[in-house]
Motif scaffolding. Structure first.
Motif, PDB file in Angstrom:
ATOM      1  N   GLU A   1      -5.995   8.981  -1.596  1.00 10.42           N
ATOM      2  CA  GLU A   1      -6.640   7.952  -0.760  1.00 10.42           C
ATOM      3  C   GLU A   1      -7.757   7.256  -1.538  1.00 10.42           C
ATOM      4  OE1 GLU A   1      -7.975   9.000   3.160  1.00 10.42           O
ATOM      5  OE2 GLU A   1      -6.263  10.339   3.453  1.00 10.42           O
ATOM      6  N   ASP A   2      -8.564   8.066  -2.205  1.00 10.62           N
ATOM      7  CA  ASP A   2      -9.683   7.486  -2.963  1.00 10.62           C
ATOM      8  C   ASP A   2      -9.171   6.551  -4.048  1.00 10.62           C
ATOM      9  OD1 ASP A   2     -11.363   8.927  -1.370  1.00 10.62           O
ATOM     10  OD2 ASP A   2     -11.764  10.508  -2.848  1.00 10.62           O
TER      11      ASP A   2
ATOM     12  N   ARG B   1      -6.123   3.023 -13.246  1.00  9.58           N
ATOM     13  CA  ARG B   1      -7.291   3.702 -12.652  1.00  9.58           C
ATOM     14  C   ARG B   1      -7.018   5.195 -12.532  1.00  9.58           C
ATOM     15  NH1 ARG B   1     -11.372  -0.258 -12.332  1.00  9.58           N
ATOM     16  NH2 ARG B   1     -12.293   0.444 -10.394  1.00  9.58           N
TER      17      ARG B   1
ATOM     18  N   GLN C   1      -6.505  13.541  -0.432  1.00 13.69           N
ATOM     19  CA  GLN C   1      -7.823  12.897  -0.471  1.00 13.69           C
ATOM     20  C   GLN C   1      -8.002  12.096  -1.762  1.00 13.69           C
ATOM     21  OE1 GLN C   1     -10.092  12.724   2.106  1.00 13.69           O
ATOM     22  NE2 GLN C   1     -10.852  11.131   0.707  1.00 13.69           N
TER      23      GLN C   1
ATOM     24  N   SER D   1       0.824  -1.220   0.000  1.00 14.38           N
ATOM     25  CA  SER D   1       0.000   0.000   0.000  1.00 14.38           C
ATOM     26  C   SER D   1       0.856   1.268   0.000  1.00 14.38           C
ATOM     27  CB  SER D   1      -0.953   0.004   1.199  1.00 14.38           C
ATOM     28  OG  SER D   1      -0.232  -0.067   2.407  1.00 14.38           O
ATOM     29  N   ARG D   2       2.052   1.198   0.580  1.00 12.92           N
ATOM     30  CA  ARG D   2       2.888   2.398   0.612  1.00 12.92           C
ATOM     31  C   ARG D   2       3.304   2.794  -0.808  1.00 12.92           C
ATOM     32  NH1 ARG D   2       8.533   4.089   2.817  1.00 12.92           N
ATOM     33  NH2 ARG D   2       7.965   6.011   3.887  1.00 12.92           N
TER      34      ARG D   2
ATOM     35  N   TYR E   1       0.123   3.956  -2.682  1.00  9.56           N
ATOM     36  CA  TYR E   1      -0.335   5.277  -2.240  1.00  9.56           C
ATOM     37  C   TYR E   1       0.624   6.365  -2.743  1.00  9.56           C
ATOM     38  CZ  TYR E   1      -1.687   9.093   0.885  1.00  9.56           C
ATOM     39  OH  TYR E   1      -2.081  10.303   1.392  1.00  9.56           O
ATOM     40  N   SER E   2       1.915   6.077  -2.715  1.00  8.27           N
ATOM     41  CA  SER E   2       2.894   7.062  -3.196  1.00  8.27           C
ATOM     42  C   SER E   2       2.679   7.361  -4.679  1.00  8.27           C
ATOM     43  CB  SER E   2       4.319   6.540  -2.978  1.00  8.27           C
ATOM     44  OG  SER E   2       4.532   6.272  -1.609  1.00  8.27           O
ATOM     45  N   LEU E   3       2.410   6.306  -5.457  1.00  7.24           N
ATOM     46  CA  LEU E   3       2.122   6.507  -6.881  1.00  7.24           C
ATOM     47  C   LEU E   3       0.843   7.321  -7.053  1.00  7.24           C
ATOM     48  CD1 LEU E   3       2.451   5.951  -9.941  1.00  7.24           C
ATOM     49  CD2 LEU E   3       1.284   3.757  -9.563  1.00  7.24           C
TER      50      LEU E   3
ATOM     51  N   THR F   1      -6.249   5.002  -4.165  1.00  8.44           N
ATOM     52  CA  THR F   1      -5.629   3.817  -3.565  1.00  8.44           C
ATOM     53  C   THR F   1      -6.712   2.813  -3.155  1.00  8.44           C
ATOM     54  OG1 THR F   1      -3.870   5.228  -2.701  1.00  8.44           O
ATOM     55  CG2 THR F   1      -4.018   3.012  -1.781  1.00  8.44           C
ATOM     56  N   GLN F   2      -7.771   3.321  -2.542  1.00 13.36           N
ATOM     57  CA  GLN F   2      -8.871   2.443  -2.134  1.00 13.36           C
ATOM     58  C   GLN F   2      -9.491   1.752  -3.352  1.00 13.36           C
ATOM     59  OE1 GLN F   2     -11.694   4.057   0.616  1.00 13.36           O
ATOM     60  NE2 GLN F   2     -13.301   2.607   0.069  1.00 13.36           N
TER      61      GLN F   2
ATOM     62  N   PHE G   1      -7.085  -0.939  -4.715  1.00  6.05           N
ATOM     63  CA  PHE G   1      -6.975  -2.164  -3.910  1.00  6.05           C
ATOM     64  C   PHE G   1      -8.268  -2.974  -3.938  1.00  6.05           C
ATOM     65  CE2 PHE G   1      -2.911  -0.722  -2.281  1.00  6.05           C
ATOM     66  CZ  PHE G   1      -2.245  -1.925  -2.177  1.00  6.05           C
TER      67      PHE G   1
ATOM     68  N   TYR H   1      -0.535   9.362  -4.991  1.00  3.10           N
ATOM     69  CA  TYR H   1      -0.313  10.741  -4.528  1.00  3.10           C
ATOM     70  C   TYR H   1       0.403  11.539  -5.614  1.00  3.10           C
ATOM     71  CZ  TYR H   1       0.604  14.493  -1.197  1.00  3.10           C
ATOM     72  OH  TYR H   1       0.612  15.701  -0.552  1.00  3.10           O
ATOM     73  N   ARG H   2       1.365  10.891  -6.244  1.00  8.43           N
ATOM     74  CA  ARG H   2       2.122  11.571  -7.320  1.00  8.43           C
ATOM     75  C   ARG H   2       1.207  11.895  -8.496  1.00  8.43           C
ATOM     76  NH1 ARG H   2       3.764  14.046 -10.634  1.00  8.43           N
ATOM     77  NH2 ARG H   2       5.781  14.149 -11.694  1.00  8.43           N
TER      78      ARG H   2
END
Lengths: 194, 245
Positions: free
Chosen positions: A53-54, A88, A50, A35-36, A39-41, A56-57, A60, A43-44
Motif C-alpha cells: 500500500e505504501d 520506487r 502494508q 491501481s490494480r 498494487y499487484s506489482l 503504491t501510494q 501514484f 505486493y509481489r
C-alpha cells in the motif's frame, strides 16, 4: 454526459494531458484504471500488504507530480506508471536496513496465472495471460534470475553470489530470458504489449 | 567513474533494463546512452520486453482506503496553483550558444567555493526551516513557488524554487537523476542573457537543496546545468532544469 463519465472514455494519454494541468479528476480516472496492476506489482515486490500500500501510494503520488515527464513514444501510460512503481520498489528494497529478501524467496516459484483469471474478459487480462504464458516458456533457471532481479531488486552481482553462479552466466541467462520472451510474442504473431 | 565502452554497454544492457545494476553501473550506462543516443532505441525495445514482467504477478485489489488517502493528497495539491509548464526548447537553444565559453578561472574558484559551500549548507538548513515555517503558518501567498521543467523533470525529477519574501530563494530537487562523481549541478540566474552562478546542488541521496545566491528580482530565467565538480564561471552544457521567470 457527466464529467466522470467523460473521463471514463478518455484515452490514458488524454488523461495525462489533463493531469499535467492539475486536474485531480483525470488522475482519479487513471488511478481507477491502473491501481490494480500497480498494487499487484507492489505486493509481489514487497511481499506484504502494508508495504505494498505504501509503495503504491508513493508511486501514484510520483505519477501525479511528474505527469509532464511522460513521453508517449517511450511506451504506454500503463507501462510508465508500472515502471515508476517498479523503480520506487527497487529503491525501497535496496534501502531496507534489514532486507527481507531471504533465501526462501530464491526458491519462490514463478508467478503463474490463476485458473479463475484465465482468459478473462478484458483485453488487459488477455495481455496478462500472454505474458504469463511467455514466462511459462522460460527454463526455471532463467525465470529465477529474472524474478530475483525484477521483483526482488537484486543486482546481477548479488544474484551471482546468491546462486553461486559466475557473473557471466547470470548475464547470459538474463539476455536469453528477455530474448525468449520476445520470441514468444514473435511466434504468436502478436506485438509486444506496450 | 570510467567511461563505458561499447562492449561493456552490450554486456550490461539486459541487466540495466531489468533494474539489476548498481547505482554506479546504471549511471555509467546512462552516461554512455547520453553520448551514444543511437543506442537508445535498442534499450527502449529491451525495456519494453522487461516491463512486461510488471504484469505477471497474480492480481490483488488495492484497498478502497488507499484510494481515499492518495486522492486526499492529490486534491490538496491540485488546489494550489501550479507554475505554468512551458517549452524549454527556446532556452536550450539560447543557452546552447554559451556552450563554448571557456572555463577561465574555474580552478581559482574551487578554493573559494569550498569554504563558501560550508556557509551555503548552513544557509540551506536555515532556509529549509524558514520554508517549512512559512508553509506551516499558511503564508504560502507571501512566498512564490516556481516549478522547473527540462530534461531532468522529464526523467521524473521534481524541482521547485521557493522565493521568500525577503528576496532569498531556495531550490529543492527531488528524485534527481544520478550524476557522475566528477560533475555537479550548478544553478544559474539569467538576467539580460547573462547567466550568473547562483549555487551548487549537493545531493543527499536523490535529493538536493541549495540556497540561490543571486536575487531573483528582475531575472529572466533560472536554470541548472551539469558542470565539472566545483562549478563553472559560465555554463558549459545545456540546462537540465529551466524556467522562465
Amino acid at each position: 454526459m457527466g464529467k466522470n463519465r467523460q473521463y471514463a472514455i478518455l484515452a490514458d494519454e488524454d488523461l495525462m494531458s489533463l493531469m499535467e494541468g492539475g486536474d485531480a479528476e483525470a488522475f482519479a480516472a487513471l488511478y481507477d484504471r491502473h491501481s490494480r496492476a500497480a498494487y499487484s506489482l507492489c505486493y509481489r515486490m514487497m511481499g506484504d500488504r502494508q508495504a505494498a500500500e505504501d509503495l503504491t501510494q508513493d508511486a501514484f503520488l510520483k505519477v501525479w507530480r511528474s505527469a509532464g515527464g511522460y513521453r508517449s513514444e517511450r511506451g504506454s501510460v500503463r507501462t510508465w506508471i508500472l515502471s515508476i512503481a517498479h523503480n520506487r520498489g527497487i529503491d525501497q528494497l535496496r534501502s531496507m536496513a534489514s532486507r527481507r529478501r531471504t533465501q526462501d524467496r530464491v526458491e519462490q516459484s514463478a508467478p503463474r496465472s490463476q485458473p479463475s483469471e484465465a482468459f478473462a474478459e478484458t483485453w488487459r487480462n488477455r495481455q496478462r495471460e500472454q505474458i504469463r504464458e511467455a514466462l511459462d516458456t522460460l527454463p526455471p533457471e532463467q525465470l529465477k534470475i529474472l524474478e530475483l532481479a525484477y521483483f526482488s531488486g537484486y543486482t546481477h552481482v548479488e544474484i551471482s553470489s546468491l546462486l553461486d553462479l559466475p557473473l557471466g552466466t547470470v548475464k547470459g541467462r538474463m539476455r536469453l530470458a528477455l530474448k525468449k520472451i520476445r520470441s514468444y510474442f514473435d511466434q504468436e504473431n502478436v506485438a509486444v504489449p506496450r | 567513474m570510467r567511461p563505458m565502452d561499447e562492449r561493456s554497454f552490450d554486456d550490461l544492457k539486459d541487466a540495466y533494463v531489468l533494474g539489476a545494476l548498481s547505482d554506479e553501473e546504471r549511471a555509467a550506462v546512462e552516461a554512455y546512452l547520453a553520448v551514444n543516443p543511437e543506442r537508445q532505441a535498442e534499450v527502449d525495445d529491451l525495456s519494453g520486453v522487461a516491463s512486461l514482467l510488471a504484469l505477471a504477478p497474480p492480481e490483488h485489489d488495492p484497498p478502497a482506503d488507499l484510494r481515499r488517502r492518495v486522492m486526499q493528497v492529490v486534491e490538496s495539491e491540485s488546489a494550489r496553483p501550479r507554475a505554468a509548464r512551458r517549452s524549454t526548447s527556446s532556452w536550450f537553444g539560447w543557452l546552447g550558444g554559451l556552450r563554448n565559453v571557456a572555463l577561465g578561472a574555474a580552478a581559482l574558484l574551487v578554493v573559494g567555493l569550498l569554504s563558501w559551500n560550508v556557509l551555503l549548507q548552513e544557509d540551506v538548513r536555515d532556509l529549509r526551516g524558514q520554508v517549512e515555517e512559512a508553509r506551516t503558518a499558511n503564508e504560502a501567498q507571501e512566498t512564490r513557488e516556481i516549478e522547473l521543467g527540462g530534461t531532468w523533470a522529464e526523467q521524473g525529477a521534481r524541482a521547485e524554487v521557493t522565493a521568500l519574501k525577503d528576496d532569498r530563494a531556495i531550490l529543492v530537487v527531488e528524485d534527481m537523476p544520478s550524476m557522475p562523481e566528477d560533475r555537479t549541478g550548478q544553478v544559474w540566474v539569467i538576467r539580460d542573457e547573462n547567466p550568473e552562478p547562483s549555487g551548487l546542488l549537493e545531493p543527499s541521496g536523490n535529493m538536493a537543496a541549495t540556497a540561490i545566491t543571486t536575487p531573483l528580482e528582475d531575472a529572466d530565467a533560472i536554470a541548472v546545468t551539469i558542470e565539472p565538480a566545483g562549478g563553472s564561471e559560465e555554463p558549459t552544457s545545456d540546462p537540465v532544469l529551466v524556467q522562465e521567470l
